[in-house]
Enzyme design. Structure first.
Site, PDB file in Angstrom:
ATOM      1  N   HIS A   1      -7.755  -5.002  -1.462  1.00  0.00           N
ATOM      2  CA  HIS A   1      -6.575  -4.226  -1.072  1.00  0.00           C
ATOM      3  C   HIS A   1      -5.748  -5.028  -0.075  1.00  0.00           C
ATOM      4  CE1 HIS A   1      -4.231  -0.551  -0.659  1.00  0.00           C
ATOM      5  NE2 HIS A   1      -4.218  -0.751   0.659  1.00  0.00           N
TER       6      HIS A   1
ATOM      7  N   ASP B   1      -9.456  -3.245  -6.367  1.00  0.00           N
ATOM      8  CA  ASP B   1      -8.930  -2.633  -5.144  1.00  0.00           C
ATOM      9  C   ASP B   1      -9.802  -1.446  -4.732  1.00  0.00           C
ATOM     10  OD1 ASP B   1      -7.399  -1.133  -3.244  1.00  0.00           O
ATOM     11  OD2 ASP B   1      -5.544  -1.984  -4.029  1.00  0.00           O
TER      12      ASP B   1
ATOM     13  N   SER C   1       0.834  -1.195   0.000  1.00  0.00           N
ATOM     14  CA  SER C   1       0.000   0.000   0.000  1.00  0.00           C
ATOM     15  C   SER C   1       0.875   1.253   0.000  1.00  0.00           C
ATOM     16  CB  SER C   1      -0.959  -0.051   1.192  1.00  0.00           C
ATOM     17  OG  SER C   1      -1.979   0.909   1.067  1.00  0.00           O
TER      18      SER C   1
END
Length: 328
Positions: free
Chosen positions: A296, A268, A140
């Protein structure tokens, strides 16, 4: 060979993919030792290692960069540590400044384009373990930082190989995506966590005077407001648009000169599909694993009753392949 990703039976939805790992593996299970390192500007960052590091050319060191408000205790970090240790990789997890529950010493903290700290840490690790190949995995926010770092350094990168997972490569698009539908729930959770972290830091009166007002609710209404009032001014950006433009990694992907795997799911909920790079937008050293499902930092296959964390197979496989190619 690792099979292509297919979502677990019963976990086809992107939000289930995103949320399930946190509930299935809520408690950390790998103990680490913490070493505090003083940064050149007088701050500190924490480096966590599950086993003592040694200088060994046969055992690469993998530096792990967590996501926004993550830490060594995040389930995805715990999982990749376990998978890498099983294959005799060495692992070190860098906490971005102020993460892990311990405030840093300056008003500034960390952000999505903060490549300076891992670059400095990599130089420190190379000095201490000069014969050990250095690799990196970022998730991320940490994935965006990693790709930006790789693109900035090009052929001078100290890394032998890298993997980025679910990175918000275009921060303009990602901030818009986080303000839509159920993604607002993730945004609210993360902003609340950021606010709590800042409140801990503001217990120091001198640091509190250097930060914007924490009781101003509109500053925490969405990421764009937060980044405009906190991230940008505290880290030397002219404003939120300057920050999003300069910190996004996507424009730098063509400049990467180390074997790099980008893993991303088209569904996502943190990232707009327009931010996902195509093969024409990356250099020849970059491999893309773009899946239709996965959420995600989810990528849970198998079934709800017997989940398989696909990332913990795919990432070690890629890194081991690069090590083998390096040794030829």
């Amino acid at each position: 060979m690792i099979s292509p990703f297919a979502p677990a039976v019963g976990l086809g939805n992107c939000h289930l993919q995103t949320i399930f790992p946190r509930f299935h593996r809520p408690q950390p299970w790998i103990h680490t030792q913490c070493q505090w390192l003083q940064t050149p500007d007088g701050d500190r960052i924490a480096l966590h290692t599950p086993v003592k590091l040694v200088d060994d050319p046969e055992r690469p060191l993998v530096l792990v960069l967590h996501g926004l408000e993550g830490s060594v205790e995040s389930p995805y970090v715990q999982g990749i540590m376990q998978a890498l240790l099983a294959l005799r990789f060495q692992v070190a997890v860098m906490h971005f400044r102020g993460c892990g529950g311990v405030p840093n010493l300056m008003a500034r903290a960390y952000h999505s384009g903060d490549s300076g700290d891992p670059r400095w840490l990599a130089a420190h690790l190379r000095d201490r373990y000069p014969n050990t190949p250095l690799m990196a995995v970022g998730y991320s926010l940490g994935g965006n930082v990693l790709l930006k770092w790789l693109g900035e350094d090009g052929g001078d990168s100290p890394l032998s190989a890298a993997v980025s997972v679910s990175a918000p490569l275009d921060l303009h698009a990602s901030s818009r995506r986080m303000g839509q539908g159920f993604s607002k729930v993730y945004q609210r959770h993360l902003l609340n966590s950021l606010r709590q972290s800042l409140r801990k830091k503001a217990l120091d009166p001198e640091l509190a005077r250097q930060m914007p007002a924490l009781d101003e609710q509109r500053y925490f209404s969405d990421f764009r407001h937060f980044d405009d009032h906190f991230t940008a001014p505290l880290h030397g950006f002219l404003g939120v648009d300057d920050y999003y433009t300069r910190a996004s990694s996507k424009p730098l992907l063509r400049h990467i000169r180390r074997p790099t795997l980008i893993i991303h799911a088209a569904d996502d909920p943190f990232v707009c599909p327009s931010a996902i790079p195509t093969s024409d937008e990356v250099g020849s050293h970059v491999e893309l694993d773009i899946t239709s499902k996965g959420g995600h930092v989810g990528f849970v296959s198998g079934s709800v009753w017997r989940p398989v964390y696909w990332l913990e197979q795919r990432i070690p496989q890629f890194l081991a392949k690069q090590l083998l190619a390096r040794g030829r």
